[in-house]
Design a protein around this motif. Structure first.
Motif, PDB file in Angstrom:
ATOM      1  N   MET A  56       0.851  -1.184   0.000  1.00 46.94           N
ATOM      2  CA  MET A  56       0.000   0.000   0.000  1.00 46.94           C
ATOM      3  C   MET A  56       0.891   1.240   0.000  1.00 46.94           C
ATOM      4  N   GLU A  76       0.999   5.340   0.371  1.00 47.82           N
ATOM      5  CA  GLU A  76       0.329   6.566   0.802  1.00 47.82           C
ATOM      6  C   GLU A  76       0.840   7.707  -0.058  1.00 47.82           C
ATOM      7  N   ILE A  77      -0.075   8.526  -0.547  1.00 46.72           N
ATOM      8  CA  ILE A  77       0.305   9.687  -1.338  1.00 46.72           C
ATOM      9  C   ILE A  77      -0.332  10.923  -0.707  1.00 46.72           C
ATOM     10  N   TYR A  78       0.514  11.891  -0.391  1.00 43.57           N
ATOM     11  CA  TYR A  78       0.049  13.170   0.142  1.00 43.57           C
ATOM     12  C   TYR A  78       0.191  14.205  -0.962  1.00 43.57           C
ATOM     13  N   LEU A 126       6.085  13.990   8.380  1.00 46.59           N
ATOM     14  CA  LEU A 126       6.012  12.980   7.320  1.00 46.59           C
ATOM     15  C   LEU A 126       7.331  12.933   6.557  1.00 46.59           C
ATOM     16  N   ARG A 132       6.682   3.611  -0.242  1.00 41.24           N
ATOM     17  CA  ARG A 132       5.700   3.501   0.833  1.00 41.24           C
ATOM     18  C   ARG A 132       4.909   4.808   0.969  1.00 41.24           C
ATOM     19  N   ARG A 133       5.629   5.942   0.834  1.00 42.47           N
ATOM     20  CA  ARG A 133       4.970   7.245   0.993  1.00 42.47           C
ATOM     21  C   ARG A 133       5.569   8.239  -0.007  1.00 42.47           C
ATOM     22  N   ARG A 187      -7.973  12.042  -6.509  1.00 38.19           N
ATOM     23  CA  ARG A 187      -9.030  11.515  -5.637  1.00 38.19           C
ATOM     24  C   ARG A 187     -10.019  10.664  -6.429  1.00 38.19           C
ATOM     25  N   ARG A 197      -4.886  13.111   1.218  1.00 34.93           N
ATOM     26  CA  ARG A 197      -4.160  11.842   1.293  1.00 34.93           C
ATOM     27  C   ARG A 197      -4.976  10.791   0.550  1.00 34.93           C
ATOM     28  N   ILE A 198      -4.286  10.037  -0.302  1.00 35.63           N
ATOM     29  CA  ILE A 198      -4.902   8.887  -0.953  1.00 35.63           C
ATOM     30  C   ILE A 198      -3.997   7.691  -0.731  1.00 35.63           C
ATOM     31  N   CYS A 199      -4.549   6.508  -0.865  1.00 36.56           N
ATOM     32  CA  CYS A 199      -3.772   5.275  -0.769  1.00 36.56           C
ATOM     33  C   CYS A 199      -4.005   4.464  -2.039  1.00 36.56           C
ATOM     34  N   ASP A 253      -2.917   0.683  -4.057  1.00 35.63           N
ATOM     35  CA  ASP A 253      -2.261  -0.607  -4.071  1.00 35.63           C
ATOM     36  C   ASP A 253      -1.310  -0.639  -5.245  1.00 35.63           C
TER      37      ASP A 253
END
Length: 180
Positions: free
Chosen positions: A1, A3-5, A45, A135-136, A150, A173-175, A177
């Protein structure tokens, strides 16, 4: 997974009602105050990778938030408003403007893009990003790009995108896969 900010640039210094997208417009004198609030939203972050639109309003915020070497990607630019760039919407006499108002999802701006064109650019970027082992990730971009991200993540229906416009300096923030 992953994470995207995603951070939207701060307020622009153009007259209200001005059509801009690809144009590299200046920021308001309130930049430092607004950018400090954005930096606080991202405080603590760490990112495996940081990207930005090459337009100065996004790149300047990336630098202020500690990422002066953020990778620039043209797919993160705002919607290309073509011949209407830097005109006040009320002053545009092009008959195609009403067609665009009626169906901005599919109807391109004169000499520019439709919302679906913008979405295709952002989706291409996110498709490529999903193949990475991060990861981020941090992204500094524009309101339209954040809406597209989004939608891509399944958080907002395409038809309701602009009802979910992130404010200047805002962070979403979106996640995602990973996929092959």
């Amino acid at each position: 997974m992953m994470e995207i900010y995603l951070a939207r640039h701060t307020s622009v210094d153009v007259p209200k009602g001005t059509c801009y997208g690809f144009t590299d417009v200046p920021l308001k004198p309130t930049f430092k105050r607004e950018a400090s609030a954005t930096r606080l939203r991202l405080n603590g972050l760490t990112f495996d990778r940081v990207y930005t639109s090459p337009l100065s309003r996004a790149a300047k915020l990336a630098a202020y938030c500690g990422h002066p070497d953020a990778e620039r990607d043209d797919r993160l630019k705002e919607m290309d408003m073509g011949e209407w760039e830097m005109q006040r919407f009320d002053d545009i006499t092009d008959e195609r403007l009403q067609q665009w108002y009626n169906d901005y999802l599919n109807q391109p701006a004169a000499g520019g893009e439709s919302f679906r064109d913008l979405y295709a650019r952002v989706a291409s970027f996110l498709d490529d990003l999903r193949r990475k082992d991060y990861r981020r990730v941090g992204i500094f971009a524009h309101g339209g790009v954040l809406i597209c991200a989004r939608i891509y993540a399944g958080l907002v229906p395409l038809e309701e995108g602009f009802k979910n416009l992130t404010p200047y300096g805002g962070v979403v923030r979106i996640c995602l896969d990973g996929k092959e």
